[in-house]
Write an enzyme that holds these catalytic residues in place. Structure first.
Site, mmCIF file in Angstrom:
data_model
loop_
_atom_site.group_PDB
_atom_site.id
_atom_site.type_symbol
_atom_site.label_atom_id
_atom_site.label_comp_id
_atom_site.label_asym_id
_atom_site.label_seq_id
_atom_site.Cartn_x
_atom_site.Cartn_y
_atom_site.Cartn_z
ATOM 1 N N SER A 1 -2.980 -4.439 7.416
ATOM 2 C CA SER A 1 -1.618 -4.887 7.717
ATOM 3 C C SER A 1 -0.649 -3.872 7.179
ATOM 4 C CB SER A 1 -1.189 -6.216 7.321
ATOM 5 O OG SER A 1 -0.051 -6.918 7.514
ATOM 6 N N THR A 2 0.226 -3.980 6.288
ATOM 7 C CA THR A 2 1.154 -3.142 5.676
ATOM 8 C C THR A 2 0.363 -2.042 4.816
ATOM 9 O OG1 THR A 2 2.583 -5.091 5.065
ATOM 10 C CG2 THR A 2 2.954 -2.945 3.914
ATOM 11 N N HIS B 1 -1.763 -5.757 12.199
ATOM 12 C CA HIS B 1 -0.616 -6.336 12.707
ATOM 13 C C HIS B 1 0.656 -5.367 13.124
ATOM 14 C CE1 HIS B 1 -2.084 -9.226 9.335
ATOM 15 N NE2 HIS B 1 -2.773 -9.399 10.545
ATOM 16 N N MET C 1 -0.610 -7.486 3.039
ATOM 17 C CA MET C 1 -0.207 -8.658 2.310
ATOM 18 C C MET C 1 -0.909 -9.774 2.889
ATOM 19 S SD MET C 1 1.872 -9.994 0.045
ATOM 20 C CE MET C 1 3.042 -8.912 -0.445
ATOM 21 N N ASP D 1 -4.969 -12.756 5.612
ATOM 22 C CA ASP D 1 -5.634 -12.638 7.099
ATOM 23 C C ASP D 1 -6.785 -11.600 6.817
ATOM 24 O OD1 ASP D 1 -5.844 -12.953 9.791
ATOM 25 O OD2 ASP D 1 -4.685 -11.328 10.079
#
Length: 370
Positions: A190-191, A216, A309, A312
């Site tokens: 993600s991030t 993401h 973050m 997931d």
């Protein structure tokens, strides 16, 4: 909680006012000011001392890429990009921005509300993220790659769903054993993941076993990201479509706003990309992908969870490990945000923790022993 001080930078007076007004309503955000372009922003940073800057890419006097590079070199500040569908967003990420949000294509109330929700969430995450140490040579290389990629129009995005480039031609000989060649590699991030994933896959040999990825990312950007990686990597990279086979030499990236699963039919593995509910707060979800791999591809699989973050992917990775997969988690020191890998580690889903720059080597080493 201490409020996050935000500086909004955008050359459109209407959009700048909209973002400033709406972010000011968010409990944990304090909009300390706005700027009409990067030069204006630079003149205000030392006075306003923002924690996070929200800015566009295409602006007068200085583009967003140059702006972020200058910030990282002189006054490192966390930056969240608010941009329309623009391949240059990945150059800004390479330059040091933490994350990005897609600007609304219209100004309908639902679309505006969703945009502000996503932007405020990204600002919250960015405020907690590590500022990246930028490798200048990699920024230059990434910039030269994106120069060759034209921004995608709606027509070209639709056309790409109907046609696909031929798979790479692999030589009759492969460095991998039969067991290793049939191994499935699943990655989730993600991030900070756009750069982390590139670090992992860029040096995979052209005949590396099939790879599936969830990052993401908004719709449209996943296609551009796949095109970008395909220019840099030895493997072929494409945005996944239902029915795409998982095969040696190919990386499949889950499309934005669709859930991607691995399915088995007549002994062959392929992917299925469908609309559905968000899982663990995301669509596509790493948990959805990893859980499907655990059901149809374990124990002949590798699961890797990278920076991001939240949680997931943690439960899905645990399922993979419990079904015999080899699992790796990025370590805290090398993560932009040590969230997803931390949760996975704490619940026992991670077999080995490693710094980002060692993960590719570990995957290839594991395959060589099969």
């Amino acid at each position: 909680m201490k409020k996050i001080k935000v500086l909004v930078v955008d050359d459109s007076p209407l959009f700048r006012k909209f973002v400033t007004d709406e972010l000011s309503k968010v409990d944990f955000i304090d909009v300390v000011g706005s700027a009409i372009d990067p030069i204006d922003a630079i003149s205000k940073i030392n006075i306003l001392k923002p924690d996070v800057i929200s800015c566009d890419i295409e602006m007068p006097k200085m583009d967003g890429i140059t702006f972020v590079k200058k910030l990282m070199a002189s006054t490192p500040i966390r930056v969240v990009i608010a941009s329309s569908l623009n391949v240059s967003v990945f150059d800004v990420m390479s330059a040091g921005a933490i994350d990005f949000v897609r600007k609304p294509s219209g100004m309908g109330s639902d679309e505006k509300e969703q945009f502000i929700k996503e932007l405020s969430e990204k600002i919250f995450i960015a405020a907690q993220a590590k500022l990246k140490i930028i490798n200048r040579s990699s920024v230059s290389e990434a910039k030269s790659v994106s120069d060759k990629i034209k921004p995608a129009s709606a027509n070209s995005l639709n056309a790409s769903k109907k046609t696909s480039a031929p798979a790479p031609i692999l030589s009759g000989k492969t460095r991998f054993s039969l067991a290793a060649a049939s191994t499935l590699i699943a990655l989730g991030a993600s991030t900070g993941g756009t750069e982390a994933l590139l670090e992992v896959v860029r040096n995979f040999p052209a005949d590396t076993p099939g790879v599936v990825i969830v990052q993401h990312m908004p719709p449209g950007f996943t296609k551009m990201y796949a095109d970008r990686l395909s220019k840099i990597c030895k493997m072929r990279v494409k945005e996944a479509q239902t029915g795409d086979k998982i095969k040696q030499g190919q990386i499949l990236i889950a499309p934005g706003d669709l859930q991607m699963t691995v399915v088995k039919n007549l002994g062959e593995l392929s992917v299925r990309c469908v609309s559905g509910e968000k899982v663990s707060g995301h669509r596509p979800s790493v948990d959805v992908l990893f859980s499907s791999v655990a059901k149809v591809a374990c124990p002949n699989s590798i699961g890797v969870i990278l920076t991001g973050m939240g949680s997931d992917g943690a439960k899905g990775l645990l399922e993979m490990k419990q079904n015999g997969a080899y699992t790796i988690g990025q370590d805290e020191e090398s993560c932009v945000v040590y969230g997803m890998p931390m949760v996975a580690y704490k619940i026992g889903a991670v077999q080995t923790q490693a710094p980002l720059n060692k993960i590719s080597e570990m995957i290839l080493g594991y395959l060589s022993r099969k």
